[in-house]
Scaffold this active site. Structure first.
Site, PDB file in Angstrom:
ATOM      1  N   HIS A 120      22.848 -63.877  15.383  1.00 15.04           N
ATOM      2  CA  HIS A 120      22.952 -63.122  16.344  1.00 15.04           C
ATOM      3  C   HIS A 120      23.991 -63.499  17.337  1.00 15.04           C
ATOM      4  O   HIS A 120      23.533 -64.725  17.901  1.00 15.04           O
ATOM      5  CB  HIS A 120      22.017 -62.306  17.052  1.00 15.04           C
TER       6      HIS A 120
ATOM      7  N   HIS B  36      28.861 -56.460  12.427  1.00 17.96           N
ATOM      8  CA  HIS B  36      28.272 -55.571  13.166  1.00 17.96           C
ATOM      9  C   HIS B  36      27.193 -54.782  12.129  1.00 17.96           C
ATOM     10  O   HIS B  36      26.466 -54.975  11.749  1.00 17.96           O
ATOM     11  CB  HIS B  36      29.275 -54.824  14.278  1.00 17.96           C
TER      12      HIS B  36
ATOM     13  N   ASP C 248      19.056 -55.771  11.255  1.00 17.09           N
ATOM     14  CA  ASP C 248      19.664 -55.307  10.248  1.00 17.09           C
ATOM     15  C   ASP C 248      19.023 -55.781   8.929  1.00 17.09           C
ATOM     16  O   ASP C 248      18.893 -55.167   7.937  1.00 17.09           O
ATOM     17  CB  ASP C 248      21.093 -55.749   9.885  1.00 17.09           C
TER      18      ASP C 248
HETATM   19  C1  LIG Z   1      26.130 -61.998  13.995  1.00 15.75           C
HETATM   20  C2  LIG Z   1      27.065 -63.066  13.617  1.00 15.75           C
HETATM   21  C3  LIG Z   1      28.494 -62.534  13.399  1.00 15.75           C
HETATM   22  C4  LIG Z   1      27.042 -63.776  15.096  1.00 15.75           C
HETATM   23  O1  LIG Z   1      28.065 -64.437  15.042  1.00 15.75           O
HETATM   24  P1  LIG Z   1      28.583 -65.626  16.194  1.00 15.75           P
HETATM   25  O2  LIG Z   1      27.920 -65.625  17.351  1.00 15.75           O
HETATM   26  O3  LIG Z   1      30.201 -65.543  16.401  1.00 15.75           O
HETATM   27  O4  LIG Z   1      28.273 -66.975  15.433  1.00 15.75           O
HETATM   28  P2  LIG Z   1      29.222 -67.834  14.331  1.00 15.75           P
HETATM   29  O5  LIG Z   1      29.843 -66.977  13.202  1.00 15.75           O
HETATM   30  O6  LIG Z   1      30.383 -68.399  15.338  1.00 15.75           O
HETATM   31  O7  LIG Z   1      28.222 -68.702  13.825  1.00 15.75           O
HETATM   32  C5  LIG Z   1      27.439 -69.943  14.449  1.00 15.75           C
HETATM   33  C6  LIG Z   1      27.323 -70.925  13.459  1.00 15.75           C
HETATM   34  O8  LIG Z   1      25.952 -70.301  12.824  1.00 15.75           O
HETATM   35  C7  LIG Z   1      26.313 -70.154  11.322  1.00 15.75           C
HETATM   36  N1  LIG Z   1      25.683 -68.761  10.917  1.00 15.75           N
HETATM   37  C8  LIG Z   1      25.623 -67.806  11.655  1.00 15.75           C
HETATM   38  N2  LIG Z   1      25.175 -66.584  11.309  1.00 15.75           N
HETATM   39  C9  LIG Z   1      24.766 -66.996   9.818  1.00 15.75           C
HETATM   40  C10 LIG Z   1      24.137 -66.512   8.805  1.00 15.75           C
HETATM   41  N3  LIG Z   1      23.911 -65.362   8.762  1.00 15.75           N
HETATM   42  N4  LIG Z   1      23.917 -67.300   7.821  1.00 15.75           N
HETATM   43  C11 LIG Z   1      24.361 -68.657   7.700  1.00 15.75           C
HETATM   44  N5  LIG Z   1      24.945 -69.514   8.823  1.00 15.75           N
HETATM   45  C12 LIG Z   1      25.204 -68.662   9.860  1.00 15.75           C
HETATM   46  C13 LIG Z   1      27.826 -70.158  11.493  1.00 15.75           C
HETATM   47  O9  LIG Z   1      27.986 -70.557   9.700  1.00 15.75           O
HETATM   48  C14 LIG Z   1      28.263 -71.252  12.303  1.00 15.75           C
HETATM   49  O10 LIG Z   1      27.913 -72.451  11.936  1.00 15.75           O
HETATM   50  P3  LIG Z   1      29.001 -73.663  12.331  1.00 15.75           P
HETATM   51  O11 LIG Z   1      28.651 -73.880  13.672  1.00 15.75           O
HETATM   52  O12 LIG Z   1      28.386 -74.713  11.548  1.00 15.75           O
HETATM   53  O13 LIG Z   1      30.210 -73.285  11.753  1.00 15.75           O
HETATM   54  C15 LIG Z   1      26.584 -63.906  12.656  1.00 15.75           C
HETATM   55  O14 LIG Z   1      25.419 -64.614  12.927  1.00 15.75           O
HETATM   56  C16 LIG Z   1      26.747 -63.308  11.198  1.00 15.75           C
HETATM   57  O15 LIG Z   1      27.843 -63.561  10.460  1.00 15.75           O
HETATM   58  N6  LIG Z   1      25.499 -63.056  10.689  1.00 15.75           N
HETATM   59  C17 LIG Z   1      25.435 -62.210   9.612  1.00 15.75           C
HETATM   60  C18 LIG Z   1      25.850 -60.869   9.890  1.00 15.75           C
HETATM   61  C19 LIG Z   1      25.063 -60.035  10.533  1.00 15.75           C
HETATM   62  O16 LIG Z   1      23.733 -60.106  10.035  1.00 15.75           O
HETATM   63  N7  LIG Z   1      25.456 -59.203  11.445  1.00 15.75           N
HETATM   64  C20 LIG Z   1      24.844 -58.198  12.251  1.00 15.75           C
HETATM   65  C21 LIG Z   1      24.565 -58.676  13.497  1.00 15.75           C
HETATM   66  S1  LIG Z   1      23.330 -57.644  14.328  1.00 15.75           S
END
Ligand SMILES: CC(C)(COP(=O)(O)OP(=O)(O)OC[C@H]1O[C@@H](n2cnc3c(N)ncnc32)[C@H](O)[C@@H]1OP(=O)(O)O)[C@@H](O)C(=O)NCCC(=O)NCCS
Length: 385
Positions: free
Chosen positions: A266, A226, A322
């Site tokens: 996201h 987050h 971010d």
């Molecule tokens: C924001 C976030 C937590 C959203 O998570 P979510 O909706 O639960 O999505 P998931 O974690 O299930 O990811 C879905 C897929 O995309 C991939 N993915 C998501 N964000 C990624 C990233 N930043 N880099 C690489 N791969 C990513 C995951 O590995 C997953 O792949 P898979 O289906 O092959 O396992 C996630 O995109 C993330 O961890 N981003 C980086 C942290 C970030 O910037 N957070 C701030 C959000 S405002």
């Protein structure tokens, strides 16, 4: 037979579950749109000050001139911290992280508020103003205290954005810095039912007080999935070092599944986060103004590399808020571990508006869980286990 409806299995992470109604913001993840109380985020970031957006979130309309000045003054007089609070902060371990300090000090603030547990609309508005005003001072004061310097008193003539930079650095910020800070605060002040807002509403739904709700929200914001992602994004840029190392780093770390690109992806946006588009522009302007393009160029190259990758295309992974905010904040001299506290400064008006909205039509938020453990185990005395 139980009279309770059979539980349905929710989406993991409550994805796509609508938990209520709100007049505060619309996040359209498919089209990459964000609207605060009817106004496009791009217009607000371009034209509004943080104070104008605070008024909008608390009143669901834009202020007139006199209303805006009244709010600015109400906030300015609330910005100071009591000697008791400063003395608590001075006793905290200097190695404590700024988010942990913020969580602790915001919680402590309630101890000096005799009406902390009075939850009327007027009292909640007063607390919302107090928290919005004092949190920037707390963040700036901690930066100075942990570096062995005396905290600087707020200047009642300045806006929140300018005051924060002034109290942090001990010198008057220039216009460009204040404009970037204002845009950042506007862009991050509200965002639908994100995790920290949801946690604030859950706390409120139990009839707990505003300070508890905001403390809960700060704890939730802290996580790297987050609000913590902006700091992690900057650490990642440092780890890569320069734009010409981006491709190798991406191959070695992201393609092998060892790391995620922090600041990309996201839960809701499956298109470019509209806040990232504005912050990209601001980060570039700041980089050009300071003559240091290293981090902007690196971030830009990494974004292009990721967006050309078939997995990122297939999974709709774009830069989020971010990503470029890390570059913009770093360029105006904000220490990396203060990025997330800054996010908290921006989000207090949104959180508090949600708390007030929750109070206006409250019902305890208490979802179900699908029990998947064993059943009917025989009791075994302790000596026989
Ligand atoms: C924001 C976030 C937590 C959203 O998570 P979510 O909706 O639960 O999505 P998931 O974690 O299930 O990811 C879905 C897929 O995309 C991939 N993915 C998501 N964000 C990624 C990233 N930043 N880099 C690489 N791969 C990513 C995951 O590995 C997953 O792949 P898979 O289906 O092959 O396992 C996630 O995109 C993330 O961890 N981003 C980086 C942290 C970030 O910037 N957070 C701030 C959000 S405002």
């Amino acid at each position: 037979m139980s009279d309770k409806a059979a539980p349905t299995v929710a989406q993991k992470g409550l994805q796509n579950i609508v938990v209520g109604q709100s007049k505060l913001s619309l996040v359209n993840g498919t089209e990459g749109k964000l609207i605060y109380a009817g106004y496009k985020i791009e217009d607000l970031a371009e034209h509004a000050t943080f104070e104008e957006v605070i008024f909008l979130l608390w009143n669901l309309r834009l202020p007139h001139k006199d209303e805006l000045e009244t709010l600015r003054r109400q906030l300015a007089v609330q910005m100071h911290l009591s000697p008791e609070l400063i003395s608590i902060m001075k006793r905290l371990p200097v190695k404590a992280t700024p988010m942990a300090v913020l969580r602790t000090v915001v919680s402590a603030l309630s101890l000096w508020d005799p009406d902390a547990d009075v939850n009327t609309p007027d009292e909640n508005k007063r607390k919302a103003r107090q928290l919005t005003a004092k949190v920037p001072t707390i963040v700036a004061a901690w930066e100075r205290i942990r570096n062995g310097k005396a905290p600087i008193d707020p200047n009642p003539d300045l806006t929140l954005a300018a005051n924060f930079l002034y109290m942090l650095k001990g010198e008057m910020p220039n216009e460009k810095e204040v404009a970037v800070m204002d845009a950042y605060l506007v862009l991050l002040s509200e965002h639908g039912m994100n995790a920290s807002t949801f946690s604030a509403r859950v706390t409120t739904s139990t009839l707990s007080d505003m300070y508890s709700a905001i403390t809960t929200a700060i704890g939730t914001l802290k996580g790297a999935a987050h609000g913590g992602a902006n700091e992690e994004a900057m650490r990642m840029f440092f780890e890569i070092g320069s734009a010409n190392k981006v491709e190798k780093w991406f191959e070695d770390n992201v393609k092998t599944g060892k790391k995620r690109v922090m600041g990309m992806g996201h839960r809701v946006y499956k298109a470019l986060d509209p806040r990232a588009a504005v912050l990209n522009k601001k980060a570039k302007e700041m980089a050009e103004a300071t003559g240091n393009m290293q981090w902007y160029d690196l971030a830009s190259k990494l974004e292009q590399t990721a967006r050309a990758d078939e997995d990122f295309i297939k999974k709709n992974l774009y830069a989020n808020v971010d990503y470029y905010s890390a570059i913009a904040l770093y360029t105006i001299g904000i220490p990396m571990d203060q990025f997330t506290p800054l996010f908290a400064i921006a989000r207090i008006p949104g959180w508090s508006a949600h708390v007030i909205e929750q109070w206006a039509d409250n019902r305890l938020i208490r979802p179900d869980v699908d029990y998947v453990g064993p059943m009917d185990l025989p009791w075994v005395p302790i000596e026989k286990r």
